[in-house]
Design an enzyme around this catalytic site. Structure first.
Site, short mmCIF file in Angstrom:
data_model
loop_
_atom_site.label_atom_id
_atom_site.label_comp_id
_atom_site.label_asym_id
_atom_site.label_seq_id
_atom_site.Cartn_x
_atom_site.Cartn_y
_atom_site.Cartn_z
N ASP A 441 8.88 11.59 58.12
CA ASP A 441 8.44 10.18 59.40
C ASP A 441 9.81 9.62 60.08
OD1 ASP A 441 9.23 9.17 57.39
OD2 ASP A 441 7.09 7.52 56.74
N ARG A 445 13.64 3.43 56.17
CA ARG A 445 12.29 2.40 54.96
C ARG A 445 12.32 3.31 53.96
NH1 ARG A 445 7.17 2.03 58.44
NH2 ARG A 445 6.16 3.87 58.20
N ASP A 446 11.51 2.97 53.18
CA ASP A 446 11.28 3.05 51.65
C ASP A 446 10.06 4.35 52.15
OD1 ASP A 446 9.74 1.54 52.22
OD2 ASP A 446 9.60 0.65 50.49
N GLU A 447 10.76 5.20 52.81
CA GLU A 447 9.44 6.63 53.15
C GLU A 447 10.58 7.66 52.79
OE1 GLU A 447 6.76 4.38 54.80
OE2 GLU A 447 5.44 6.42 55.25
N ASP A 454 2.72 13.99 61.18
CA ASP A 454 3.68 13.43 61.98
C ASP A 454 4.70 15.15 62.56
OD1 ASP A 454 3.38 11.93 60.08
OD2 ASP A 454 5.16 10.76 61.13
N TRP A 508 -3.27 16.01 59.08
CA TRP A 508 -1.95 16.30 58.37
C TRP A 508 -2.38 17.32 57.61
CZ3 TRP A 508 -2.94 11.80 61.19
CH2 TRP A 508 -2.41 11.23 61.93
N GLU A 721 7.67 4.39 66.54
CA GLU A 721 6.57 4.40 65.23
C GLU A 721 5.44 4.23 65.97
OE1 GLU A 721 6.33 2.65 61.80
OE2 GLU A 721 4.35 3.86 59.77
N HIS A 742 10.06 6.63 64.56
CA HIS A 742 9.41 8.22 64.43
C HIS A 742 9.04 9.21 65.46
CE1 HIS A 742 7.73 5.87 60.58
NE2 HIS A 742 6.46 6.80 60.79
#
Ligand code: BGC
Length: 862
Positions: A441, A445-447, A454, A508, A721, A742
């Site tokens: 994605d 960041r913490d992802e 996506d 998704w 994003e 994103h």
């Protein structure tokens, strides 16, 4: 004479072909003329095999299958050659070795060094070639006799490690020496046991250990094959702490550069623990894609000394990667490297990074010129700040290293509109930055996880821009494996259980069906469909169950038209489009795709079943969400676009009525974007379907918020994003989830190629091409090029006063049709380049035909 301009195996376009997993790899090549083509394979032992083929695409391996390690030279015609070598399959005779079996769960942990000494003196003949097959629990980098081996970064990459672990094949022939040799490995947590995921994230997801698996094999010129036994010892490395999110701390005082050479005294090193391979279930596999690697170096476009003493650098481009620094400092001097995507209130905007602190620390050895770039972390950034830099910064002291999966770029777009060109560049960069081994994605960041929705919406664009099949093939295997384990397609894959709802979700989970289908459309290869078929079916069957076999999916958790601009910043799922309308529409779509897939695979019973299911779901959609006249529930651009593009209306009259309403809504909205993840990728196509390319041009060229060009007007170099990740006053959107990189909303790039330039595929694998330029929107010219699997397809149109020039290029292995704008006349075009001149007919809205606000579609197309 026919020339071969490109040659590759399976999905490895543009990359090395040693260590491949297929025993009978399919061959593809691009020829500038017709066949037949002569293929010759010269085995390493001198045997030769030849074959004559007529096709250029996915030619079945016409020679004896490759046994593990077997290799040779493949030649096509007289002008193309590639070396091929099989990996080792299941033939592993070694065990994992580990320096660390537990670690605390609150802070980034150190990385380790592992080393093994071996001797080649006893080999009876000279070395012909040497291979090091390796993988890790964690991430690793290899050295042999002090030399770095391979270009892979963050190897073995991230797969669903419980099921699948990829190994890398390294050619170490050149680094080997006569006598004593040392192989060394750097080893860190990576995804295997590092801190991963959001809302606090989790540690040790796959296990508490970090471990290396490495098998060294040497073939001597007398043809003898030697397995070289390795005994491993370990020590802590100069990397005293590292996390993918947190950054890396490197204490250069602890580095003895000789550590991976035979001269080094390793007496104090401890024996590594041996972990039997059969205690892990994962299958060892060769990669399906090229590795993550350095792809570009950027120099700062500006540097500035800040009041507190920090030096700020702007690289002019938001990237995924790391810094490379060169400095002179006294021993123990610590420099800290901070990263951010944007500046807010004059400071690095680090809030959106959440727990991914992204700070690297380098502690100098005091040994003169020192060069450092982090090994086991990666950041998403455009800006960096150097804290405690020793002295002045000189040119070349700091560079940004762009890092992502090696993928061949395959598409280019350009027009007379600088905003659209920048938008396209932003999409290209967001794809690069988010294809770090798997489709993620965001990179900052913490992802940074493989969100299915996506890539579901972005797949057509991804497959256009880069040769992404290898990456997606590997990722889809994980989708299928985790789906089978969990009973549904997790919302991101590999799944990390950090608290996000683990329920099936439309748009998704539909990635399991749509991504393989888009891959097939792009390259014409049915194998991905055959491989994914059980997963594709299982998803549609599950939704059928959830819908109680009514076709109507109308309850349970849904993300819907995620990030609809009207949704509040802290509730991005609160779209004004009905979530179950989206869910049911996708159910129809994926049931139809599975029916089409069943037909292609010759599964007639399945085909009937899924056609019937799709018909039931279509009826359910119509009953629940469409009025008799064609009004669509929710009455939003997304709901109408979905119904139009997924062909959900009962009659052309209904569709026309809805199309008119769509134009009305878009005009009423002042040509601002009013769609989220689901509507945005299709809204322009829906406007064309409703009869107005002109409306699509208006939407595309809007610069006010929300729009595609608003971020461009704010200086964005990647896709954001949120439409308003940065607000007009320069502040960062207060939402807790605000990335500046994103790709999802950039899925419109595909439309720029297909509709603005007019370059679209009309048959799977670009066997037939549709050139349909749609000049308008005030553009003077537009063009696109696509290096399809059959060769380059291209178009360019340009206005010259009242005339319109069009040039199209058709690859030797395709046919095409040119649709003349305005008249709709269709002209057959064969291989080669063709130029046409016609009259330019301004579309409504073009400056030559003043735009009058909303009109009925028939008036627009007149
Ligand atoms: C991710 C998205 C994703 C979404 C769905 C976000 O946190 O960054 O891109 O699809 O969540 O919930």
């Amino acid at each position: 004479m026919t020339e071969i301009t490109e040659l590759w195996l399976e999905n490895r376009r543009g990359g090395k072909t040693i260590g491949i997993g297929e025993a009978a790899p399919r061959i593809s090549f691009v020829a500038d003329g017709p066949g037949p083509f002569e293929l010759r394979f010269t085995h390493d032992d001198g045997r030769q095999e030849t074959a004559t083929v007529l096709r250029t695409q996915l030619v079945g391996w016409p020679f004896a299958p490759l046994s593990p390690r077997a290799g040779g030279l493949l030649r096509v015609g007289d002008s193309a050659e590639v070396r091929i070598e099989a990996g080792i399959g299941d033939d592993w005779g070694v065990q994992f070795v580990s320096p660390s079996l537990t670690a605390d769960r609150s802070a980034p942990r150190p990385a380790y060094l592992l080393r093994a000494l071996f001797d080649t003196t006893s080999l009876a003949a000279d070395v012909k070639h040497a291979r090091l097959y390796a993988t890790a629990h964690g991430v690793y980098q290899l050295e042999l006799n002090g030399r770095r081996i391979g270009e892979d970064i963050l190897a073995p990459g991230w797969t669903s490690y419980n099921h699948r672990l990829r190994y890398q094949t390294h050619d170490v022939t050149a680094a080997l020496q006569v006598g004593a040799n040392v192989v060394g490995a750097w080893l860190a947590d990576g995804w295997y046991r590092g801190h991963i995921g959001f809302d606090g994230g989790v540690w040790d997801i796959y296990g508490p250990d970090v471990a290396l698996l490495a098998q060294l094999e040497i073939t001597t010129v007398d043809g003898v094959h030697h397995h070289v036994p390795l005994t491993w010892t370990w020590e802590r490395s100069p990397i005293t702490a590292v996390g993918l999110y947190e950054g890396e701390t490197f204490d250069a005082r602890l580095l003895d550069p000789a550590w991976s050479t035979a001269d080094f005294d390793a007496q104090t090193w401890r024996r590594a623990e041996v972990l039997p391979r059969d205690s892990f279930e994962a299958r060892l596999e060769a990669p399906t894609a090229l590795p993550v690697q350095e792809t570009e170096i950027l120099r700062p476009i500006s540097t500035e000394r800040r009041a507190g003493g920090r030096i700020r650098l702007d690289f002019g481009q938001n990237i995924s990667g790391v810094l490379r620094i060169r400095l002179r400092a006294s021993a123990g001097h610590a420099v800290r490297l901070h990263h951010a995507e944007v500046i807010e209130d004059g400071e690095l905007g680090t809030r959106p990074l959440r727990a991914a602190t992204s700070v690297d620390t380098y502690i100098a050895a005091g040994s003169g010129d020192e060069i450092y770039s982090p090994r086991f972390t990666i950041h998403g950034f455009q800006y960096a700040e150097l804290e405690n830099w020793p002295g002045e910064l000189t040119e070349g002291d700091v560079e940004a290293v762009v890092i992502h999966t090696g993928m061949q770029q395959t598409a280019w777009f350009d027009s007379s509109h600088s905003g659209l060109n920048q938008l396209h560049s932003n999409v290209t960069w967001s794809m690069r930055d988010n294809f770090v081994d798997l489709p993620t994605d965001c990179p900052q960041r913490d992802e940074r996880v493989g969100w299915t929705g996506d890539i579901q919406v972005f797949a057509p664009t991804a497959l256009r821009l880069f040769a992404a099949h290898g990456t997606l093939t590997g990722w889809l295997r994980d989708v299928a494996l985790e789906q089978a384990e969990q009973g549904h397609v997790p919302n991101f894959v590999p799944w990390v259980d950090c608290g996000f709802p683990n329920f099936p979700t439309a748009a998704w989970g539909d990635a399991a069906v749509i991504v393989p289908w888009e891959m097939y459309l792009n390259d014409g290869d049915t194998r991905i469909l055959a491989d994914q078929y059980p997963s594709m079916r299982a998803w549609v069957d599950l939704v059928d169950d959830l819908a109680g076999r009514t076709g109507l999916w109308n309850d349970g958790f849904q993300l819907g038209d995620w990030l609809d601009p009207t949704a509040p910043p802290d509730d991005p799922g609160k779209s004004h489009t009905d979530k179950y309308l989206v869910a049911t529409a996708y159910h129809v779509r994926t049931a139809r795709i599975v029916a089409d897939t069943a037909a292609l695979l010759g599964r007639d019973e399945d085909e009937k079943h899924y056609r019937a299911l799709a018909a039931t779901a279509t009826r359910a959609f119509q009953e629940e969400f469409i009025s008799a006249s064609g009004r669509v529930v929710s009455d939003t651009p997304t709901s109408i676009a979905v119904a139009l593009i997924f062909d959900l209306f009962a009659s052309p009259e209904q569709a026309a009525h809805a199309g008119t309403r769509l134009l009305e809504l878009v005009a009423q909205g002042g040509f601002h974007i009013s769609t989220g993840f689901v509507g945005t990728p299709i809204i322009c196509d829906a406007l064309v379907r409703a009869g107005s390319m002109d409306y699509a041009y208006h939407l595309l060229q809007q610069e006010e918020l929300p729009s595609w060009l608003y971020p461009v007007s704010m200086g964005a170099t990647t896709i954001w994003e949120r439409w308003d990740s940065m607000l007009p006053d320069g502040s960062i959107n207060p939402g807790d989830m605000t990335s500046f990189n994103h790709y999802a909303l950039g899925a419109v790039a595909d439309f720029l190629h297909r509709a603005v330039a007019g370059l679209a595929s009309e048959a799977p694998g670009w066997a037939r091409i549709r050139f349909e330029p749609r000049p308008g929107g005030g553009l003077e010219h537009a063009g696109a090029r696509y290096d399809s699997v059959r060769g380059t397809a291209a178009i360019r149109w340009a206005r010259a006063g009242g005339a319109l020039d069009i040039t199209v290029e058709v690859p030797a292995a395709s046919t095409g049709v040119l649709v003349l704008p305005g008249t709709g006349e269709e002209i057959e075009v064969g291989p080669g380049t063709h130029t046409f001149q016609t009259t330019f007919r301004p579309a409504a809205g073009d400056p030559d035909a003043p735009f009058l606000g909303w009109r009925r579609p028939d008036a627009v197309e007149a």
